[in-house]
Design a protein around this motif. Structure first.
Motif, mmCIF file in Angstrom:
data_model
loop_
_atom_site.group_PDB
_atom_site.id
_atom_site.type_symbol
_atom_site.label_atom_id
_atom_site.label_comp_id
_atom_site.label_asym_id
_atom_site.label_seq_id
_atom_site.Cartn_x
_atom_site.Cartn_y
_atom_site.Cartn_z
ATOM 1 N N ALA A 57 -84.085 -10.218 14.283
ATOM 2 C CA ALA A 57 -85.151 -10.362 15.204
ATOM 3 C C ALA A 57 -86.254 -9.227 15.157
ATOM 4 O O ALA A 57 -87.063 -8.803 15.552
ATOM 5 C CB ALA A 57 -84.648 -9.864 16.754
ATOM 6 N N GLY A 58 -86.364 -8.535 13.836
ATOM 7 C CA GLY A 58 -87.097 -7.736 13.511
ATOM 8 C C GLY A 58 -86.913 -6.174 13.759
ATOM 9 O O GLY A 58 -87.985 -5.433 13.930
ATOM 10 N N GLN A 59 -85.906 -5.695 14.508
ATOM 11 C CA GLN A 59 -85.608 -4.545 14.818
ATOM 12 C C GLN A 59 -84.879 -3.698 13.642
ATOM 13 O O GLN A 59 -84.028 -4.273 12.789
ATOM 14 C CB GLN A 59 -84.751 -4.603 16.022
ATOM 15 C CG GLN A 59 -85.479 -5.156 17.252
ATOM 16 C CD GLN A 59 -84.694 -5.341 18.407
ATOM 17 O OE1 GLN A 59 -83.486 -5.154 18.372
ATOM 18 N NE2 GLN A 59 -85.491 -5.510 19.481
ATOM 19 N N ARG A 60 -84.962 -2.580 13.620
ATOM 20 C CA ARG A 60 -84.028 -1.522 12.680
ATOM 21 C C ARG A 60 -83.075 -0.738 13.432
ATOM 22 O O ARG A 60 -83.647 -0.064 14.666
ATOM 23 C CB ARG A 60 -85.122 -0.772 12.002
ATOM 24 C CG ARG A 60 -84.325 0.207 11.175
ATOM 25 C CD ARG A 60 -84.941 0.397 9.861
ATOM 26 N NE ARG A 60 -84.620 1.571 9.081
ATOM 27 C CZ ARG A 60 -83.508 1.799 8.097
ATOM 28 N NH1 ARG A 60 -82.862 0.502 7.979
ATOM 29 N NH2 ARG A 60 -83.051 2.830 7.613
ATOM 30 N N THR A 61 -82.025 -0.470 13.233
ATOM 31 C CA THR A 61 -80.955 0.275 13.919
ATOM 32 C C THR A 61 -80.561 1.455 12.770
ATOM 33 O O THR A 61 -80.495 1.352 11.869
ATOM 34 C CB THR A 61 -79.638 -0.460 14.183
ATOM 35 O OG1 THR A 61 -80.047 -1.867 15.142
ATOM 36 C CG2 THR A 61 -78.561 0.392 14.983
ATOM 37 N N VAL A 62 -80.766 2.506 13.499
ATOM 38 C CA VAL A 62 -80.151 3.770 12.608
ATOM 39 C C VAL A 62 -79.032 4.298 13.547
ATOM 40 O O VAL A 62 -79.361 4.522 14.589
ATOM 41 C CB VAL A 62 -81.520 4.890 12.657
ATOM 42 C CG1 VAL A 62 -80.821 5.973 11.528
ATOM 43 C CG2 VAL A 62 -82.762 4.190 11.841
ATOM 44 N N ARG A 63 -77.749 4.759 12.542
ATOM 45 C CA ARG A 63 -76.831 5.375 13.251
ATOM 46 C C ARG A 63 -76.568 6.772 12.888
ATOM 47 O O ARG A 63 -76.841 7.144 11.811
ATOM 48 C CB ARG A 63 -75.657 4.510 13.236
ATOM 49 C CG ARG A 63 -75.528 3.185 13.613
ATOM 50 C CD ARG A 63 -74.192 2.453 13.558
ATOM 51 N NE ARG A 63 -74.469 1.120 14.303
ATOM 52 C CZ ARG A 63 -74.308 1.198 15.529
ATOM 53 N NH1 ARG A 63 -73.929 2.246 16.429
ATOM 54 N NH2 ARG A 63 -74.455 -0.194 16.122
#
Length: 60
Positions: free
Chosen positions: A20-26
């Motif tokens: 969906a064009g999102q970036r996730t950083v953990r």
């Protein structure tokens, strides 16, 4: 179980967010469940959000 790898459900949600064009950083700290997800931000804001997510001392 190694807590450095997010649970399967979290990894699936991260993959769907990426589509969906999102970036996730953990947070890289084992056992820490903090994550930041963003989309359509400036490079400076992306760096700021990444720094927040990866600095465990800021969200213990």
């Amino acid at each position: 179980m190694d807590r450095s790898i997010p649970p399967l459900a979290d990894r699936i949600h991260d993959a769907l967010a990426l589509l969906a064009g999102q970036r996730t950083v953990r947070c890289p700290e084992p056992g820490c469940r903090v994550s930041v997800r963003y989309r359509a931000v400036t490079p400076d804001e992306a760096k700021h959000l990444t720094d927040l997510a990866t600095d465990h001392t800021r969200h213990r």
